[in-house]
Write a protein that holds these residues in place. Structure first.
Motif, PDB file in Angstrom:
ATOM      1  N   ALA A  76     120.636  91.137 -40.852  1.00 21.62           N
ATOM      2  CA  ALA A  76     119.879  90.702 -39.671  1.00 21.62           C
ATOM      3  C   ALA A  76     119.142  91.873 -39.036  1.00 21.62           C
ATOM      4  O   ALA A  76     117.984  91.737 -38.610  1.00 21.62           O
ATOM      5  CB  ALA A  76     120.828  90.059 -38.658  1.00 21.62           C
ATOM      6  N   LEU A  77     119.789  93.048 -38.979  1.00 21.18           N
ATOM      7  CA  LEU A  77     119.143  94.226 -38.399  1.00 21.18           C
ATOM      8  C   LEU A  77     117.958  94.682 -39.244  1.00 21.18           C
ATOM      9  O   LEU A  77     116.907  95.051 -38.714  1.00 21.18           O
ATOM     10  CB  LEU A  77     120.156  95.362 -38.261  1.00 21.18           C
ATOM     11  N   VAL A  78     118.145  94.660 -40.578  1.00 24.99           N
ATOM     12  CA  VAL A  78     117.042  95.053 -41.462  1.00 24.99           C
ATOM     13  C   VAL A  78     115.865  94.097 -41.316  1.00 24.99           C
ATOM     14  O   VAL A  78     114.706  94.517 -41.215  1.00 24.99           O
ATOM     15  CB  VAL A  78     117.528  95.100 -42.925  1.00 24.99           C
ATOM     16  N   ALA A  79     116.177  92.804 -41.280  1.00 27.17           N
ATOM     17  CA  ALA A  79     115.116  91.808 -41.125  1.00 27.17           C
ATOM     18  C   ALA A  79     114.411  91.968 -39.786  1.00 27.17           C
ATOM     19  O   ALA A  79     113.175  91.907 -39.697  1.00 27.17           O
ATOM     20  CB  ALA A  79     115.691  90.399 -41.252  1.00 27.17           C
ATOM     21  N   ALA A  80     115.206  92.209 -38.722  1.00 30.56           N
ATOM     22  CA  ALA A  80     114.607  92.380 -37.398  1.00 30.56           C
ATOM     23  C   ALA A  80     113.730  93.621 -37.350  1.00 30.56           C
ATOM     24  O   ALA A  80     112.646  93.621 -36.748  1.00 30.56           O
ATOM     25  CB  ALA A  80     115.710  92.472 -36.340  1.00 30.56           C
ATOM     26  N   GLY A  81     114.196  94.712 -38.004  1.00 36.79           N
ATOM     27  CA  GLY A  81     113.386  95.927 -38.033  1.00 36.79           C
ATOM     28  C   GLY A  81     112.084  95.723 -38.778  1.00 36.79           C
ATOM     29  O   GLY A  81     111.023  96.174 -38.326  1.00 36.79           O
ATOM     30  N   ALA A  82     112.138  95.044 -39.932  1.00 40.27           N
ATOM     31  CA  ALA A  82     110.924  94.803 -40.712  1.00 40.27           C
ATOM     32  C   ALA A  82     109.955  93.913 -39.953  1.00 40.27           C
ATOM     33  O   ALA A  82     108.749  94.183 -39.881  1.00 40.27           O
ATOM     34  CB  ALA A  82     111.287  94.168 -42.051  1.00 40.27           C
ATOM     35  N   LEU A  83     110.489  92.836 -39.361  1.00 41.20           N
ATOM     36  CA  LEU A  83     109.632  91.928 -38.599  1.00 41.20           C
ATOM     37  C   LEU A  83     109.063  92.609 -37.364  1.00 41.20           C
ATOM     38  O   LEU A  83     107.888  92.416 -37.019  1.00 41.20           O
ATOM     39  CB  LEU A  83     110.422  90.683 -38.199  1.00 41.20           C
ATOM     40  N   GLY A  84     109.907  93.401 -36.698  1.00 42.06           N
ATOM     41  CA  GLY A  84     109.450  94.080 -35.490  1.00 42.06           C
ATOM     42  C   GLY A  84     108.338  95.077 -35.775  1.00 42.06           C
ATOM     43  O   GLY A  84     107.341  95.134 -35.044  1.00 42.06           O
ATOM     44  N   SER A  85     108.509  95.866 -36.834  1.00 37.81           N
ATOM     45  CA  SER A  85     107.463  96.846 -37.167  1.00 37.81           C
ATOM     46  C   SER A  85     106.176  96.155 -37.596  1.00 37.81           C
ATOM     47  O   SER A  85     105.074  96.596 -37.246  1.00 37.81           O
ATOM     48  CB  SER A  85     107.952  97.786 -38.276  1.00 37.81           C
ATOM     49  N   ALA A  86     106.299  95.052 -38.335  1.00 34.13           N
ATOM     50  CA  ALA A  86     105.106  94.310 -38.752  1.00 34.13           C
ATOM     51  C   ALA A  86     104.403  93.700 -37.543  1.00 34.13           C
ATOM     52  O   ALA A  86     103.173  93.732 -37.448  1.00 34.13           O
ATOM     53  CB  ALA A  86     105.488  93.219 -39.744  1.00 34.13           C
ATOM     54  N   TYR A  87     105.188  93.144 -36.622  1.00 34.22           N
ATOM     55  CA  TYR A  87     104.592  92.538 -35.429  1.00 34.22           C
ATOM     56  C   TYR A  87     103.902  93.593 -34.565  1.00 34.22           C
ATOM     57  O   TYR A  87     102.792  93.376 -34.066  1.00 34.22           O
ATOM     58  CB  TYR A  87     105.668  91.826 -34.624  1.00 34.22           C
ATOM     59  N   LEU A  88     104.565  94.739 -34.401  1.00 33.69           N
ATOM     60  CA  LEU A  88     103.959  95.806 -33.600  1.00 33.69           C
ATOM     61  C   LEU A  88     102.663  96.289 -34.231  1.00 33.69           C
ATOM     62  O   LEU A  88     101.659  96.507 -33.531  1.00 33.69           O
ATOM     63  CB  LEU A  88     104.953  96.962 -33.463  1.00 33.69           C
ATOM     64  N   SER A  89     102.670  96.438 -35.559  1.00 33.39           N
ATOM     65  CA  SER A  89     101.456  96.853 -36.252  1.00 33.39           C
ATOM     66  C   SER A  89     100.346  95.828 -36.060  1.00 33.39           C
ATOM     67  O   SER A  89      99.177  96.192 -35.854  1.00 33.39           O
ATOM     68  CB  SER A  89     101.759  97.040 -37.741  1.00 33.39           C
TER      69      SER A  89
END
Length: 328
Positions: A47-60
């Motif tokens: 869940a943390l890995v998925a949240a990190g990937a989604l968060g970085s993509a969303y921020l970008s």
């Protein structure tokens, strides 16, 4: 320096390089082991890995959208400055499931239109002023419908997220294999120096390093190809939606042809320009847009299924025009 002295000095350099690379590899490996030892249980970790990937993509995505709007060489156009254009957008958004976007007009002198943002904020619709001189009102409406379809499907967000997640996965794989990459690089360099051939990278360790690095690069390329493939599919979907909303696929096909012709360079060295027509498979795979020929052919088929239509302009195979690359 005698050959024996050179071989001795090269061996010393090789051993020093090996020690340095192995020390770096061990440091990174210990750091990764420490991080792994402190990990939560598997579901939480995923869940943390998925949240990190989604968060970085969303921020970008958000930062990219803001940067595009900030760098526009144009202004937001209020209703009173272009009432007819706003009425057309109002009519289209009333037929579509999309919030009304902000309207921007640019003066890049290159026929182009694109949509940014989307979702709850409505996004923005950017149109170059030259389109109004190039296209008829029906063709402008078709282009508007196409771009609104991108906002309706939140395509920019979906593509950015898919691209960001793919790159994040490749990044995680790169970090996980970094100790092996460092160790193999050190072994390859040390082996070359010890053999007295500092520039030789043909040994087994060098080949293993190249294979591992090549696998990571292949993962990056695969993520890019998946993202670009999705982008091309969304272009087809936006064409279909625009044809459905306007009821005039011919207008969109004509608009695409006119834009294609207007963006084709006419200067003598045009074959060497970035706008040249190409049949290279790699370029087609990496393109964010399908070819105009493909799009027009699909629109032609849609028009024929609806009954008698007006003629769609000939493509490059029947006319002396090339393929442009405007975003639309």
């Amino acid at each position: 320096m005698s050959r024996l002295a050179f071989r001795a000095a090269a061996a010393v350099v090789g051993v020093a390089l090996l020690a340095a690379y192995l020390a770096a590899a061990l440091f990174v490996a210990d750091l990764l082991r420490a991080v792994w030892a402190a990990r939560p249980n598997l579901p939480v970790l995923l869940a943390l890995v998925a949240a990190g990937a989604l968060g970085s993509a969303y921020l970008s995505y958000r930062l990219g959208t803001a940067q595009v709007l900030a760098n526009l060489e144009g202004d937001r156009v209020p209703r009173k400055r272009a009432p007819d254009l706003h009425r057309r957008i109002d009519a289209l958004t009333a037929r579509m499931d999309v919030a009304r976007p902000e309207l921007y007009i640019t003066d890049a002198r290159a026929p182009n239109a694109f949509a940014v943002g989307g979702g709850g904020d409505g996004g923005a619709l950017v149109i170059d002023r030259s389109l109004f001189r190039l296209l008829s009102p029906r063709e402008v409406e078709a282009i508007l419908a196409h771009e609104l379809a991108h906002l309706e499907g939140n395509d920019g967000f979906a593509i950015a997220m898919a691209d960001g997640i793919g790159r994040s996965l490749v990044g995680i794989a790169t970090v996980a294999t970094l100790p092996a990459l460092l160790a193999l690089s050190g072994l390859a360099a040390a082996s070359a120096w010890i053999r007295g051939r500092p520039r030789d990278r043909s040994g087994p360790f060098a080949r293993l390093h190249q294979a591992l690095a090549g696998g990571l690069f292949a993962g990056f390329v695969l993520a890019t190809l998946v993202s670009r493939s999705r982008s091309r599919k969304r272009e087809f979907a936006a064409d279909d939606r625009a044809a459905e909303v306007t009821g005039d696929p011919v207008a969109l096909a004509r608009a695409l042809r006119r834009i294609e012709r207007a963006t084709e360079p006419t200067w003598p060295f045009a074959p060497f320009s970035t706008h040249k027509r190409t049949d290279e498979a790699a370029e087609r795979w990496l393109s964010t847009h399908p070819s105009t020929d493909e799009r027009v052919e699909r629109l032609r088929e849609t028009a024929e299924s609806q009954g008698p239509t007006r003629r769609i302009p000939a493509g490059p195979s029947q006319a002396t025009v090339g393929r442009g690359r405007s975003r639309r």
